[in-house]
Write a protein that holds these residues in place. Structure first.
Motif, PDB file in Angstrom:
ATOM      1  N   SER A 199       0.232  -9.626   7.225  1.00 48.99           N
ATOM      2  CA  SER A 199      -0.908  -8.726   7.481  1.00 48.99           C
ATOM      3  C   SER A 199      -2.053  -8.998   6.501  1.00 48.99           C
ATOM      4  O   SER A 199      -3.218  -8.892   6.856  1.00 48.99           O
ATOM      5  CB  SER A 199      -0.472  -7.265   7.413  1.00 48.99           C
ATOM      6  OG  SER A 199      -0.410  -6.814   6.086  1.00 48.99           O
TER       7      SER A 199
ATOM      8  N   PRO B 142      -0.426  -3.356   0.101  1.00 51.07           N
ATOM      9  CA  PRO B 142      -0.126  -2.229  -0.786  1.00 51.07           C
ATOM     10  C   PRO B 142       1.242  -2.364  -1.438  1.00 51.07           C
ATOM     11  O   PRO B 142       2.131  -3.038  -0.901  1.00 51.07           O
ATOM     12  CB  PRO B 142      -0.160  -1.018   0.160  1.00 51.07           C
ATOM     13  CG  PRO B 142       0.049  -1.558   1.520  1.00 51.07           C
ATOM     14  CD  PRO B 142      -0.405  -2.995   1.510  1.00 51.07           C
TER      15      PRO B 142
ATOM     16  N   TYR C 221      -5.265  -6.989   2.198  1.00 58.76           N
ATOM     17  CA  TYR C 221      -4.716  -5.972   1.306  1.00 58.76           C
ATOM     18  C   TYR C 221      -3.217  -5.850   1.523  1.00 58.76           C
ATOM     19  O   TYR C 221      -2.761  -5.723   2.658  1.00 58.76           O
ATOM     20  CB  TYR C 221      -5.407  -4.636   1.583  1.00 58.76           C
ATOM     21  CG  TYR C 221      -4.862  -3.477   0.777  1.00 58.76           C
ATOM     22  CD1 TYR C 221      -4.787  -3.544  -0.609  1.00 58.76           C
ATOM     23  CD2 TYR C 221      -4.455  -2.301   1.394  1.00 58.76           C
ATOM     24  CE1 TYR C 221      -4.304  -2.479  -1.352  1.00 58.76           C
ATOM     25  CE2 TYR C 221      -3.978  -1.227   0.668  1.00 58.76           C
ATOM     26  CZ  TYR C 221      -3.912  -1.323  -0.708  1.00 58.76           C
ATOM     27  OH  TYR C 221      -3.434  -0.272  -1.432  1.00 58.76           O
TER      28      TYR C 221
ATOM     29  N   ARG D 169       2.759  -6.395  17.357  1.00 56.24           N
ATOM     30  CA  ARG D 169       1.810  -5.388  17.848  1.00 56.24           C
ATOM     31  C   ARG D 169       1.082  -4.713  16.675  1.00 56.24           C
ATOM     32  O   ARG D 169      -0.142  -4.537  16.702  1.00 56.24           O
ATOM     33  CB  ARG D 169       2.557  -4.347  18.675  1.00 56.24           C
ATOM     34  CG  ARG D 169       1.620  -3.396  19.360  1.00 56.24           C
ATOM     35  CD  ARG D 169       2.363  -2.446  20.283  1.00 56.24           C
ATOM     36  NE  ARG D 169       1.433  -1.453  20.775  1.00 56.24           N
ATOM     37  CZ  ARG D 169       1.711  -0.169  20.877  1.00 56.24           C
ATOM     38  NH1 ARG D 169       2.890   0.277  20.545  1.00 56.24           N
ATOM     39  NH2 ARG D 169       0.812   0.681  21.323  1.00 56.24           N
TER      40      ARG D 169
ATOM     41  N   LEU E  96      -2.872  -4.970  15.789  1.00 54.06           N
ATOM     42  CA  LEU E  96      -3.763  -3.815  15.601  1.00 54.06           C
ATOM     43  C   LEU E  96      -4.553  -3.954  14.309  1.00 54.06           C
ATOM     44  O   LEU E  96      -5.770  -3.765  14.282  1.00 54.06           O
ATOM     45  CB  LEU E  96      -2.949  -2.514  15.569  1.00 54.06           C
ATOM     46  CG  LEU E  96      -3.738  -1.286  15.094  1.00 54.06           C
ATOM     47  CD1 LEU E  96      -4.794  -0.880  16.115  1.00 54.06           C
ATOM     48  CD2 LEU E  96      -2.832  -0.111  14.808  1.00 54.06           C
ATOM     49  N   LEU E  97      -3.847  -4.331  13.218  1.00 55.89           N
ATOM     50  CA  LEU E  97      -4.532  -4.439  11.927  1.00 55.89           C
ATOM     51  C   LEU E  97      -5.592  -5.543  11.963  1.00 55.89           C
ATOM     52  O   LEU E  97      -6.671  -5.393  11.381  1.00 55.89           O
ATOM     53  CB  LEU E  97      -3.514  -4.699  10.814  1.00 55.89           C
ATOM     54  CG  LEU E  97      -2.560  -3.525  10.544  1.00 55.89           C
ATOM     55  CD1 LEU E  97      -1.479  -3.924   9.550  1.00 55.89           C
ATOM     56  CD2 LEU E  97      -3.316  -2.311  10.037  1.00 55.89           C
TER      57      LEU E  97
ATOM     58  N   PHE F 136       4.483  -0.828   1.060  1.00 52.82           N
ATOM     59  CA  PHE F 136       4.019  -1.205   2.402  1.00 52.82           C
ATOM     60  C   PHE F 136       4.831  -0.461   3.456  1.00 52.82           C
ATOM     61  O   PHE F 136       6.031  -0.633   3.575  1.00 52.82           O
ATOM     62  CB  PHE F 136       4.187  -2.720   2.599  1.00 52.82           C
ATOM     63  CG  PHE F 136       3.750  -3.204   3.952  1.00 52.82           C
ATOM     64  CD1 PHE F 136       2.410  -3.393   4.244  1.00 52.82           C
ATOM     65  CD2 PHE F 136       4.682  -3.477   4.935  1.00 52.82           C
ATOM     66  CE1 PHE F 136       2.009  -3.840   5.484  1.00 52.82           C
ATOM     67  CE2 PHE F 136       4.282  -3.931   6.184  1.00 52.82           C
ATOM     68  CZ  PHE F 136       2.946  -4.113   6.457  1.00 52.82           C
ATOM     69  N   ARG F 137       4.143   0.396   4.210  1.00 53.87           N
ATOM     70  CA  ARG F 137       4.833   1.107   5.293  1.00 53.87           C
ATOM     71  C   ARG F 137       4.023   0.935   6.564  1.00 53.87           C
ATOM     72  O   ARG F 137       2.804   1.106   6.558  1.00 53.87           O
ATOM     73  CB  ARG F 137       4.984   2.589   4.941  1.00 53.87           C
ATOM     74  CG  ARG F 137       6.051   2.791   3.879  1.00 53.87           C
ATOM     75  CD  ARG F 137       6.283   4.239   3.573  1.00 53.87           C
ATOM     76  NE  ARG F 137       5.210   4.781   2.756  1.00 53.87           N
ATOM     77  CZ  ARG F 137       5.066   6.075   2.489  1.00 53.87           C
ATOM     78  NH1 ARG F 137       5.896   6.948   2.994  1.00 53.87           N
ATOM     79  NH2 ARG F 137       4.084   6.495   1.725  1.00 53.87           N
ATOM     80  N   ILE F 138       4.713   0.588   7.638  1.00 54.88           N
ATOM     81  CA  ILE F 138       4.035   0.290   8.893  1.00 54.88           C
ATOM     82  C   ILE F 138       4.815   0.981  10.014  1.00 54.88           C
ATOM     83  O   ILE F 138       5.923   1.455   9.790  1.00 54.88           O
ATOM     84  CB  ILE F 138       3.922  -1.247   9.070  1.00 54.88           C
ATOM     85  CG1 ILE F 138       2.888  -1.618  10.127  1.00 54.88           C
ATOM     86  CG2 ILE F 138       5.259  -1.894   9.334  1.00 54.88           C
ATOM     87  CD1 ILE F 138       2.487  -3.098  10.097  1.00 54.88           C
ATOM     88  N   TRP F 139       4.217   1.052  11.187  1.00 53.77           N
ATOM     89  CA  TRP F 139       4.843   1.769  12.300  1.00 53.77           C
ATOM     90  C   TRP F 139       6.193   1.143  12.617  1.00 53.77           C
ATOM     91  O   TRP F 139       6.270  -0.003  13.081  1.00 53.77           O
ATOM     92  CB  TRP F 139       3.916   1.744  13.512  1.00 53.77           C
ATOM     93  CG  TRP F 139       2.588   2.340  13.180  1.00 53.77           C
ATOM     94  CD1 TRP F 139       2.250   3.663  13.192  1.00 53.77           C
ATOM     95  CD2 TRP F 139       1.414   1.648  12.741  1.00 53.77           C
ATOM     96  NE1 TRP F 139       0.954   3.832  12.769  1.00 53.77           N
ATOM     97  CE2 TRP F 139       0.414   2.624  12.493  1.00 53.77           C
ATOM     98  CE3 TRP F 139       1.110   0.315  12.514  1.00 53.77           C
ATOM     99  CZ2 TRP F 139      -0.861   2.293  12.052  1.00 53.77           C
ATOM    100  CZ3 TRP F 139      -0.167  -0.009  12.068  1.00 53.77           C
ATOM    101  CH2 TRP F 139      -1.124   0.979  11.845  1.00 53.77           C
TER     102      TRP F 139
ATOM    103  N   ARG G   1      -6.694   1.146  -5.393  1.00 52.92           N
ATOM    104  CA  ARG G   1      -7.111   2.073  -4.327  1.00 52.92           C
ATOM    105  C   ARG G   1      -8.587   2.437  -4.445  1.00 52.92           C
ATOM    106  O   ARG G   1      -9.249   2.663  -3.433  1.00 52.92           O
ATOM    107  CB  ARG G   1      -6.228   3.316  -4.342  1.00 52.92           C
ATOM    108  CG  ARG G   1      -4.855   3.016  -3.755  1.00 52.92           C
ATOM    109  CD  ARG G   1      -3.957   4.218  -3.754  1.00 52.92           C
ATOM    110  NE  ARG G   1      -2.726   3.922  -3.019  1.00 52.92           N
ATOM    111  CZ  ARG G   1      -1.627   4.655  -3.087  1.00 52.92           C
ATOM    112  NH1 ARG G   1      -1.595   5.725  -3.858  1.00 52.92           N
ATOM    113  NH2 ARG G   1      -0.559   4.336  -2.380  1.00 52.92           N
TER     114      ARG G   1
END
Lengths: 275, 313
Positions: free
Chosen positions: B143, B82, B80, B95, B99-100, B85-88, B47
């Motif tokens: 991603s 993480p 990257y 989508r 965005l990323l 990993f948490r996404i919408w 981080r």
């Protein structure tokens, strides 16, 4: 850092967030718009006004104070229409957007864990904050303009005995937009400062409710009149708005807005997010 | 020029230590393993490297540019992934990934995204919230790789994947390195690290205790000796006082499994006094080499032996 290395503004994030808040904004805007039509529909008819005022007299006097106080009397059409601007339901809707948008976008994304992904891409923390700020402040201003458009529509739908001074309502709307945006900026400051979503929401709501409570009590209870200046609502004094543009009050609101939003940006940039 | 440079990185959380004096460099095309147990400081390092945390001290550079906390200067060229990993959840995978990619200024990733999705058998038209843990991890991999980054920072990249997909992910990492990407791979899975990494660093309580090629880490640890005694011979007592650096790994009827450091001369002389059926020298795995850094020294562990800057390649 040289300018060449600064990441481009994240319009993709702005658009993504805009689409996320748009349904909520649309619902709130529709309710505020309909509220103006409904209030105007009542106050354009003298018989209904008499009934309304009689009803208000039967309620505790603080309720009338909250809706406009001495402005609410038969023949004062503009004052009665302004109920739609002061009504607690309308203020609640504003609060919902002012607090929900910045806290949901900043503190909410942090708490959901998605802020880590956003900040891992080519964007700065300040740019992310600015995106939330633009949507909050522009959204608040747009809501106030919708409220004014509701009044304009109502004036065209209903026939009033007196001329409705739309210029005064426009001034109220712009000044109200500044006030609402200042509350939005405070919520933005909370969203940039607190680690948890609920802490940010709680402090922002407490600030708003305290301001409103002080405004109502100081209008209602003469012994508490000295508290008027302790609330931001004092800066949207309707008696000033009838005279012309309250430049001094607007300047104070604009300064408070910038200070709150700027302080929030500094704190947001400098602190480690609880990712 | 190293693609990733970390010099004397220190991070304190109030009075709690995150990492202290971590120094390492990763070259383009290198896959570098970053090992340590939970809480050892791996995620803190990552981080800080990503500019998500403000270091208490030290300098970090990615592709020659200094990392400034909160400013994603080089992030368009970083992939990257993480650890958490948490996404919408309600948005379609395509989508969110779009965005990323767009946040990196790269809108021409659609073909690459589809290629990666096909490779991982991932349906991009489903909402991420409806996907299984393994499929969400595939979204995370897409991603990280969709914009062909020059630097990859991967925290547990194969967590939750089945063995086939795990292999596909490791192949993808190798390919990226083959194309010149520098890869920092943080993992608990030591077989994975030994399969793809050329070098590794080991963290203990926020400090680097080892940094070397994988082969050397494996070799310089304890060595193993299994002795099967002749039928009917009782297992003799090991004279631990005369055999320093030796510990008993396992004792079974007829078999003694020893671990030792340094030369085997003294052990072999001791063993020669008994009738022995056969002897084997099992290969030390990275996992065994890794574990020795977390045992107390009197139990055969290396203990805390911080790596000093410049001491390792």
């Amino acid at each position: 850092m040289s300018r060449a290395l600064r990441p481009p503004f994240p319009f993709a994030l702005l658009r993504f967030w805009l689409l996320r808040i748009l349904p909520a904004w649309g619902g709130i805007a529709l309710l505020i718009f309909l509220m103006q039509i409904a209030v105007s529909g009542i106050v354009h008819d003298n018989e209904k006004v008499k009934t309304l005022l009689g009803f208000l007299e039967a309620l505790p006097s603080i309720v009338k104070a909250a809706l406009g106080g001495e402005m609410l009397r038969l023949g004062n059409t503009a004052g009665l229409i302004a109920i739609g601007y002061n009504h607690p339901f309308v203020l609640f809707l504003y609060m919902l957007f002012a607090v929900g948008t910045p806290t949901g976008l900043l503190a909410g994304e942090v708490q959901r864990g998605t802020m880590e992904l956003i900040l891992s891409r080519s964007t700065t923390k300040v740019q992310v904050y600015v995106c939330a700020g633009i949507l909050t402040l522009a959204g608040m201003f747009a809501l106030v303009l919708v409220m004014f458009l509701g009044t304009v529509a109502a004036v065209n739908i209903f026939t009033f005995q007196d001329r409705v001074p739309l210029d005064v309502f426009f001034r109220i709307a712009i000044n109200g937009g500044l006030l609402a945006s200042t509350f939005g900026a405070f919520a933005l400051l909370c969203a940039g400062t607190f680690a948890r979503l609920y802490a940010a929401v709680g402090v922002a709501v407490a600030f708003l409710v305290t301001n409103y409570f002080l405004a109502v009590v100081s209008n209602w209870w003469p012994r508490m009149a000295f508290l008027k200046r302790a609330t931001l609502f004092y800066l949207i004094d309707s008696s000033n708005l009838w005279q012309g543009w309250p430049v001094r009050n607007m300047a104070i609101l604009a300064a408070l807005l910038l200070a709150a939003a700027g302080l929030g940006a500094v704190i947001w940039h400098r602190r480690d997010l609880p990712l | 020029m190293a693609a990733i440079e970390i010099e004397s990185l220190t991070k304190w959380y109030g009075r709690a230590r995150g990492v202290e004096a971590v120094t390492l460099a990763i070259e383009p095309g290198e896959i570098f393993g970053y090992l340590g147990p939970n809480g050892s400081g791996k995620t803190t390092t990552i981080r800080c490297l990503m500019g998500l945390l403000r270091p208490s001290g030290g300098v970090l550079r990615i592709l020659g540019a200094r990392v400034v906390p909160g400013r994603g200067t080089q992030h368009a060229r970083i992939g990257y992934l993480p650890g958490d990993f948490r996404i919408w959840g309600r948005a379609k995978a395509s989508r969110s990934l779009g965005l990323l990619a767009a946040l990196g200024g790269d809108r021409r990733t659609t073909a690459r995204r589809r290629e990666l999705a096909a490779r991982f058998e991932l349906d991009l038209d489903r909402a991420v919230g409806d996907l299984s843990k393994g499929n969400r991890q595939k979204v995370a991999l897409v991603s990280a790789f969709q914009h062909r980054p020059a630097v990859l920072v991967l925290d547990e990249p194969t967590a939750g994947l089945d063995p086939l997909m795990r292999q596909a992910a490791l192949d993808l990492i190798r390919e990226a390195a083959g194309e010149g990407a520098a890869v920092l791979l943080s993992s608990h899975d030591l077989s994975e690290v030994s399969a793809v990494c050329s070098r590794a660093a080991i963290l203990r309580e926020g400090r680097l205790v080892e940094m070397a090629p994988i082969s050397r880490i494996v070799q310089q640890g304890e060595h193993r000796l299994k002795i099967w005694f002749a039928h009917g011979t009782p297992i003799p007592e090991v004279p631990m006082d005369r055999l320093p650096g030796v510990r008993i790994v396992e004792r079974q009827p007829g078999m003694l499994h020893l671990a030792y450091r340094g030369a085997a001369d003294d052990i072999l002389k001791w063993v020669a006094r008994f009738p022995v059926d056969r002897i084997a020298t099992p290969q030390t795995s990275l996992e065994e080499a890794f574990m020795q850094y977390y045992r107390p020294p009197d139990a055969g562990g290396a203990g805390t032996r911080p790596v000093t800057p410049g001491a390792c390649p």
